[in-house]
Each structure stands twice: as structure tokens, then as C-alpha cells.
Motif scaffolding. Structure first.
Motif, short mmCIF file in Angstrom:
data_model
loop_
_atom_site.label_atom_id
_atom_site.label_comp_id
_atom_site.label_asym_id
_atom_site.label_seq_id
_atom_site.Cartn_x
_atom_site.Cartn_y
_atom_site.Cartn_z
N GLU A 48 0.78 -1.20 0.22
CA GLU A 48 -0.04 -0.07 -0.22
C GLU A 48 0.82 1.28 -0.04
OE1 GLU A 48 -2.56 -0.76 3.19
OE2 GLU A 48 -4.12 -1.61 2.20
N ARG A 49 2.14 1.08 0.52
CA ARG A 49 3.03 2.33 0.39
C ARG A 49 3.45 2.71 -1.16
NH1 ARG A 49 6.90 0.74 5.57
NH2 ARG A 49 5.08 0.40 7.00
N GLU A 50 3.33 1.71 -1.93
CA GLU A 50 3.80 1.95 -3.40
C GLU A 50 2.88 2.65 -4.25
OE1 GLU A 50 6.92 0.74 -4.17
OE2 GLU A 50 7.18 -0.19 -2.08
N VAL A 51 3.63 3.01 -5.34
CA VAL A 51 2.71 3.85 -6.22
C VAL A 51 1.49 2.71 -7.05
CG1 VAL A 51 2.57 5.09 -8.65
CG2 VAL A 51 4.36 5.50 -6.82
N ASN A 52 2.24 1.70 -7.44
CA ASN A 52 1.22 0.92 -8.02
C ASN A 52 0.55 -0.27 -6.92
OD1 ASN A 52 3.77 -0.16 -7.62
ND2 ASN A 52 3.70 -1.68 -9.30
N SER A 53 0.19 0.16 -5.73
CA SER A 53 -0.33 -0.72 -4.58
C SER A 53 -1.51 -1.70 -5.33
CB SER A 53 -0.94 0.27 -3.58
OG SER A 53 -1.92 1.12 -4.10
N GLU A 54 -2.24 -1.00 -6.09
CA GLU A 54 -3.48 -2.00 -6.55
C GLU A 54 -2.97 -3.32 -7.21
OE1 GLU A 54 -6.77 -2.04 -5.50
OE2 GLU A 54 -5.83 -0.31 -4.21
N GLU A 55 -1.92 -3.03 -8.12
CA GLU A 55 -1.29 -4.16 -9.14
C GLU A 55 -0.74 -4.96 -8.05
OE1 GLU A 55 -1.41 -0.99 -9.47
OE2 GLU A 55 -2.01 -0.63 -11.65
N LEU A 56 0.05 -4.43 -6.97
CA LEU A 56 0.69 -5.49 -6.16
C LEU A 56 -0.18 -6.22 -5.40
CD1 LEU A 56 3.74 -2.93 -5.03
CD2 LEU A 56 3.73 -4.74 -6.64
N LYS A 57 -1.16 -5.57 -4.88
CA LYS A 57 -1.97 -6.51 -3.98
C LYS A 57 -3.04 -7.51 -4.88
CE LYS A 57 -4.24 -2.69 -2.36
NZ LYS A 57 -4.91 -1.93 -1.49
N GLN A 58 -3.00 -7.36 -6.02
CA GLN A 58 -3.62 -8.13 -7.07
C GLN A 58 -2.59 -9.44 -7.18
OE1 GLN A 58 -4.36 -6.82 -10.99
NE2 GLN A 58 -5.22 -8.79 -11.50
N GLY A 59 -1.29 -8.95 -7.24
CA GLY A 59 -0.35 -10.07 -7.38
C GLY A 59 -0.48 -11.05 -6.01
N ILE A 60 -0.38 -10.41 -5.01
CA ILE A 60 -0.71 -11.11 -3.64
C ILE A 60 -1.83 -12.24 -3.72
CG2 ILE A 60 -1.25 -10.84 -1.11
CD1 ILE A 60 0.52 -8.30 -1.15
N ASN A 61 -3.02 -11.53 -4.30
CA ASN A 61 -4.09 -12.64 -4.17
C ASN A 61 -3.76 -13.50 -5.41
OD1 ASN A 61 -5.68 -10.95 -2.49
ND2 ASN A 61 -6.50 -9.51 -4.08
N GLN A 62 -2.98 -13.28 -6.37
CA GLN A 62 -2.63 -14.40 -7.14
C GLN A 62 -2.10 -15.34 -6.70
OE1 GLN A 62 -0.97 -12.32 -10.53
NE2 GLN A 62 -2.88 -11.48 -11.44
N VAL A 63 -0.88 -15.20 -5.94
CA VAL A 63 -0.09 -16.02 -5.12
C VAL A 63 -1.13 -16.93 -4.03
CG1 VAL A 63 1.74 -16.56 -3.93
CG2 VAL A 63 1.76 -14.87 -5.73
N LEU A 64 -1.83 -16.23 -3.59
CA LEU A 64 -2.83 -17.07 -2.70
C LEU A 64 -3.60 -17.89 -3.33
CD1 LEU A 64 -3.72 -13.87 -0.28
CD2 LEU A 64 -2.40 -15.90 0.39
N ALA A 65 -4.39 -17.60 -4.31
CA ALA A 65 -5.08 -18.39 -5.16
C ALA A 65 -4.21 -19.65 -5.69
CB ALA A 65 -5.70 -17.67 -6.47
N PHE A 66 -3.14 -19.56 -6.08
CA PHE A 66 -2.24 -20.49 -6.36
C PHE A 66 -2.09 -21.43 -5.30
CE2 PHE A 66 2.18 -22.36 -6.35
CZ PHE A 66 1.92 -23.24 -7.24
N ILE A 67 -1.88 -20.88 -3.95
CA ILE A 67 -1.62 -21.97 -2.97
C ILE A 67 -2.96 -22.64 -2.68
CG2 ILE A 67 -1.32 -22.07 -0.38
CD1 ILE A 67 0.41 -19.49 -1.08
N ASP A 68 -4.20 -21.83 -3.00
CA ASP A 68 -5.32 -22.50 -2.77
C ASP A 68 -5.48 -23.92 -3.68
OD1 ASP A 68 -6.00 -21.16 -0.63
OD2 ASP A 68 -7.37 -19.83 -1.78
N THR A 69 -5.06 -23.74 -4.77
CA THR A 69 -5.11 -24.75 -5.90
C THR A 69 -4.25 -26.07 -5.62
OG1 THR A 69 -3.17 -24.23 -7.25
CG2 THR A 69 -5.27 -23.19 -7.70
N GLN A 70 -3.44 -26.05 -4.55
CA GLN A 70 -2.55 -27.03 -4.14
C GLN A 70 -3.21 -28.13 -3.21
OE1 GLN A 70 0.83 -26.93 -5.58
NE2 GLN A 70 -0.35 -25.42 -6.56
N HIS A 71 -4.35 -27.79 -2.80
CA HIS A 71 -5.09 -28.62 -1.63
C HIS A 71 -6.09 -29.48 -2.90
CE1 HIS A 71 -3.43 -26.94 1.68
NE2 HIS A 71 -3.45 -25.87 1.35
#
Length: 336
Positions: A48-71
Motif C-alpha cells: 500500500e506504500r507503493e505507487v502501483n499498490s493495487e497491482e501489487l495487491k492483485q499479485g498477492i491475491n494471485q499467489v494466494l489463489a495458487f496456494i489454494d489450488t495445491q489442496h
């Protein structure tokens, strides 16, 4: 576990972009494993401190989604029954007692844990199983050795027991059989994750190759790589000081679920060994605690009479067998 820049090769809808990868690298996050160890809320706050915060938070959500697929996905009872009927078979290990107790061998698609005190014969059963699967089933075995206990001479001996005509190591048939046991030394849980990630890639490719199918994965022993992180062993250096107890247990459970996922998706048997630790009133109990207790589909207790090859194996946990069922047997005696 895969590197963040390798997620585009996984089955995900969208991989994190290069800006997100640079952001993570700046905070010491280079892999999904690093991501799991990091406080996600703290990472979001940094984003959230970064200029492109929304894109970075989207990236976090993508990695979390990938982890969910491992189950594994939700399956109803009919799907599980059909899967058991069509895809899961017993894999004989060549160990008389183990196969007799399990009514034929290890169940493919499941994780079997063999627990027992030091020098009770756990490694011997693993080596015998590897020998039998490569020789009698002409399949490959992946053997992860975490405590320098793998013995190629012992494997050659077991194969000689199965077929006395192959006793000479120079025999070409024996050499081809031995070549189908793929052994790797693994000494910490992080290396274990990397190795299992490489194995998954190999298993996805094996259907398109002429190599023998991998039907058995052995880890001897799983507790040797997990116990240090649970106890805060300083062999890991300063890293463990920054990992909470909860996250250490999460690493352990993630390893267990990854093994079960590999077994299920690739229809192979997974056999792991676990040592014993002191319990109440001087008794012994399986290591890794209550959190690990429910991970394996089947849990077996191995013991043997001191300085003999007489062993006993009993059921601690099984999906369709009563606890306490046991069988006595002998392990081939040479060099035991």
C-alpha cells in the motif's frame, strides 16, 4: 515449491507480473515457500506504500489463489468410491509382514507412515520395498534419503534374494533394475519442498516418455527434516528465529498435504518413516506431535527383538482396519 517467476508454468489463470516479482524480491521473497513464511498482512501494508499498490495487491491475491489450488478439491462419496474402484491398487513391497498386514501392500494414491524406534528396521523395509517395486513391477522408485541411510549394496542384496541368479553386481539386468531407483539426499525441509516440486514436473512428463512409471516415493525419514524446524534447531541459523511456532507447524502440514497431493494426483504410493520420542512416564511416541498425527492415511508401528531380524508391525491408524492388528515377520538377515 516453485519460484514466483515460475508460476506461469503452473496451472494458474494469471501469473504475477515482473513488477510484483521485483517487489517481492526486495523483501526477500523469491518463491512460494518464502511467501508462506512472510506475514501476508505485513506484505499488504508494504504494498500500500507503493505507487502501483493495487497491482501489487492483485499479485498477492494471485499467489494466494495458487496456494489454494495445491489442496485437493471437494469430492463426494460416489466420486471417492469410483476413484477407489478404478484407479487405486495395492503395491506389494516384498516385505512379508507389511504386505500380509495390509492385505497385499501399500495402497496407491495414499500416504503410509512407518514409525518406530532407532534401529528397528524402518530403513530396511524402505530398501526392500524399493527393491521389490523396481524388480517385480519394472517401475521406478524415487528415494529421498534424509539421514545418509540409503545402501545400494543392501538393495542389490534384496534383489538377489528376490532372484538368486542376479547376485552378481556386474549383471546387466541388475544394473538396469538399480538404475530405476532414483535416490537424492535431502537435509532440510526447504530442500524437500524444492525436490518435491521438481518431482511433480517429472511426474507430469512421465506419461509422454518411455521411462518406467514412478510408482513409489520413499522418504526416509520425514521427521529428520521436519523436527529441526519444530524445535528451533539452530542448524537453520537466524532464519528460524523469525518464524513463529504457528508458521513452523504450517510448513510441516504443507509438506504433508503436498505428499498426499502427489500420491493422489499421480496414483503412486508414498512411504515415509518417522522416529520415536519420549512420552509420558518413560514411554515412546511418534515424533512430530499431534498436528502431524492425522496427516498420513495409514500409520504403522514397527518394532523388533533386540539384535535379531525378528520384527513386529501393527496398525496405529488405517482407513478400513482396526487399530492394534499386528503381524510378526523376519527381514532377510545378511548385514541386518
Amino acid at each position: 515449491m516453485p519460484a514466483l517467476n515460475g508460476l506461469e508454468q503452473e496451472e494458474v489463470t494469471a501469473a504475477p507480473d515482473s513488477n510484483f516479482q521485483r517487489f517481492c524480491a526486495a523483501h526477500g521473497i523469491l518463491s512460494v515457500e518464502d511467501f508462506l513464511l512472510h506475514d501476508v498482512y505485513a506484505l499488504v501494508a508494504l504494498a500500500e506504500r507503493e505507487v502501483n499498490s493495487e497491482e501489487l495487491k492483485q499479485g498477492i491475491n494471485q499467489v494466494l489463489a495458487f496456494i489454494d489450488t495445491q489442496h485437493k478439491p471437494w469430492l463426494n462419496g460416489l466420486e471417492l468410491l469410483e476413484d477407489a474402484r478404478q484407479n487405486k491398487h495395492l503395491l506389494p513391497t516384498g516385505c512379508q509382514g507389511l504386505d500380509l498386514l495390509l492385505k497385499g501392500g501399500l495402497l496407491e494414491g495414499q500416504l503410509t507412515e512407518l514409525v518406530g524406534a532407532s534401529s528397528c528396521g524402518k530403513t530396511q523395509i524402505c530398501l526392500l520395498a524399493a527393491s521389490n517395486v523396481t524388480y517385480k513391477h519394472m517401475s521406478s522408485v524415487v528415494y529421498l534419503d534424509t539421514c545418509n541411510s540409503f545402501s545400494p549394496k543392501r538393495v542389490a542384496y534384496f534383489i538377489g534374494v528376490l532372484n538368486p541368479t542376479l547376485k552378481q553386481v556386474r549383471c546387466g539386468i541388475l544394473e538396469r533394475i538399480m538404475a530405476n531407483i532414483l535416490c537424492k539426499s535431502v537435509f532440510d525441509i526447504f530442500e524437500l519442498f524444492d525436490t518435491l516440486d521438481q518431482l511433480q514436473t517429472k511426474l507430469r512428463d512421465q506419461a509422454r516418455s518411455s521411462d518406467h512409471k514412478v510408482r513409489l516415493l520413499v522418504i526416509d525419514s520425514i521427521s529428520s527434516v521436519i523436527s529441526p524446524i519444530l524445535g528451533g534447531n539452530m542448524a537453520y541459523g537466524i532464519l528460524l528465529l523469525e518464524i513463529s511456532t504457528h508458521k513452523r507447524r504450517s510448513l510441516m502440514i504443507s509438506a504433508g498435504f503436498l505428499l498426499k497431493r502427489i500420491a493422489y494426483e499421480h496414483n503412486l504410493s508414498v512411504l515415509v518413516t518417522n522416529h520415536m520420542v519420549g512420552g509420558n512416564v518413560g514411554s515412546l511416541k511418534p515424533a512430530l506431535g499431534e498436528s502431524w498425527k492425522g496427516v498420513a492415511h495409514t500409520r504403522l508401528l514397527l518394532s523388533r527383538v533386540n539384535r535379531t531380524n525378528k520384527c513386529s508391525i501393527s496398525v496405529l491408524k488405517h482407513p478400513s482396519m482396526a487399530r492394534g492388528n499386528s503381524v510378526d515377520f523376519l527381514i532377510p538377515e545378511e548385514n541386518f
